[in-house]
Design a protein around this motif. Sequence first.
Motif, PDB file in Angstrom:
ATOM      1  N   CYS A  21       8.101  -1.011  -8.237  1.00 36.03           N
ATOM      2  CA  CYS A  21       9.462  -0.584  -7.903  1.00 36.03           C
ATOM      3  C   CYS A  21      10.118  -1.543  -6.904  1.00 36.03           C
ATOM      4  O   CYS A  21      10.846  -1.120  -6.004  1.00 36.03           O
ATOM      5  CB  CYS A  21       9.468   0.843  -7.360  1.00 36.03           C
ATOM      6  N   ARG A  22       9.864  -2.821  -7.094  1.00 34.15           N
ATOM      7  CA  ARG A  22      10.340  -3.818  -6.129  1.00 34.15           C
ATOM      8  C   ARG A  22      11.866  -3.806  -6.003  1.00 34.15           C
ATOM      9  O   ARG A  22      12.398  -3.826  -4.888  1.00 34.15           O
ATOM     10  CB  ARG A  22       9.870  -5.213  -6.546  1.00 34.15           C
ATOM     11  N   SER A  23      12.565  -3.800  -7.125  1.00 29.21           N
ATOM     12  CA  SER A  23      14.028  -3.867  -7.054  1.00 29.21           C
ATOM     13  C   SER A  23      14.617  -2.599  -6.447  1.00 29.21           C
ATOM     14  O   SER A  23      15.543  -2.660  -5.634  1.00 29.21           O
ATOM     15  CB  SER A  23      14.620  -4.121  -8.442  1.00 29.21           C
ATOM     16  N   GLU A  24      14.072  -1.426  -6.836  1.00 29.17           N
ATOM     17  CA  GLU A  24      14.573  -0.159  -6.274  1.00 29.17           C
ATOM     18  C   GLU A  24      14.327  -0.099  -4.775  1.00 29.17           C
ATOM     19  O   GLU A  24      15.183   0.349  -4.000  1.00 29.17           O
ATOM     20  CB  GLU A  24      13.903   1.030  -6.959  1.00 29.17           C
ATOM     21  N   LYS A  25      13.147  -0.547  -4.375  1.00 27.38           N
ATOM     22  CA  LYS A  25      12.796  -0.556  -2.955  1.00 27.38           C
ATOM     23  C   LYS A  25      13.695  -1.524  -2.184  1.00 27.38           C
ATOM     24  O   LYS A  25      14.160  -1.206  -1.074  1.00 27.38           O
ATOM     25  CB  LYS A  25      11.325  -0.938  -2.807  1.00 27.38           C
ATOM     26  N   ALA A  26      13.948  -2.686  -2.762  1.00 28.55           N
ATOM     27  CA  ALA A  26      14.791  -3.681  -2.102  1.00 28.55           C
ATOM     28  C   ALA A  26      16.205  -3.157  -1.892  1.00 28.55           C
ATOM     29  O   ALA A  26      16.834  -3.435  -0.854  1.00 28.55           O
ATOM     30  CB  ALA A  26      14.823  -4.970  -2.925  1.00 28.55           C
TER      31      ALA A  26
END
Length: 246
Positions: A21-26
Amino acid sequence: MAEICTEHPHLCDDLNSDSWCRSEKAEIVGHRFRYQQPLTSEQQYNLIMLFEDYKACISKAANIEHIKYREKESDRMKGVITAQRELKRLARATRNDSNPLLSFYHWSRFGDEQALQRFMSAKQEGKLNTPELLIALASIEVKYDLEQTRQTLYRALSLYENDDNIDTEVFPTLVTISLEQEKYAQAYIWSIVAEEYEAHIEGNDKFSWAQRFNLNTRQLQRVADDIIDALDDGNFSASQLGLTLI
């Protein structure tokens, strides 16, 4: 994001630390970094949407078992708990907010009738003037007035400056409305547009419609191409494109 988390760990510590979930977390970390408390109504709404996306992603990731690395499961569950906690906190904080986006959120997620009244009051006051708000309005209108829903969605499309951020679910909705109204040429046109934007249509059968109702597919293809070009340039107009005559 890594730099922000290094310099401001409190903005990241309650989220999962692995690569899921890298993009959501970013997006969440970036929002937290850019905006200081107290948040405006619009900032709160945007954060709610970011946490909904993050929760959907991290909940799925948390169900993936790691035989060797059980701590990863625990780390992802931390993210799930954070998302749940933040969504509840933001829901409480915005329960009575008159912002139309937040009003629609509370109506659509919790069935809050007072929130619906606030949203419809905003409509009467001419405050529903963005694509997102008009698409929200259309989701209410579709239950009782298909033609009004069509016009609301046309207006929403006319407000996009280009096609970068278009809510592509508009196109399958227009196909469905056209079929319900037995406007098969319209359904054919919007199915082409939907395909261009990779929007899924359940039971898309435009060639069958064309054959059954003797549609002029070349003409309708030209109209669809004109729509796609207009959306790309940010100058969609249903009347100028001749949609009101089809």
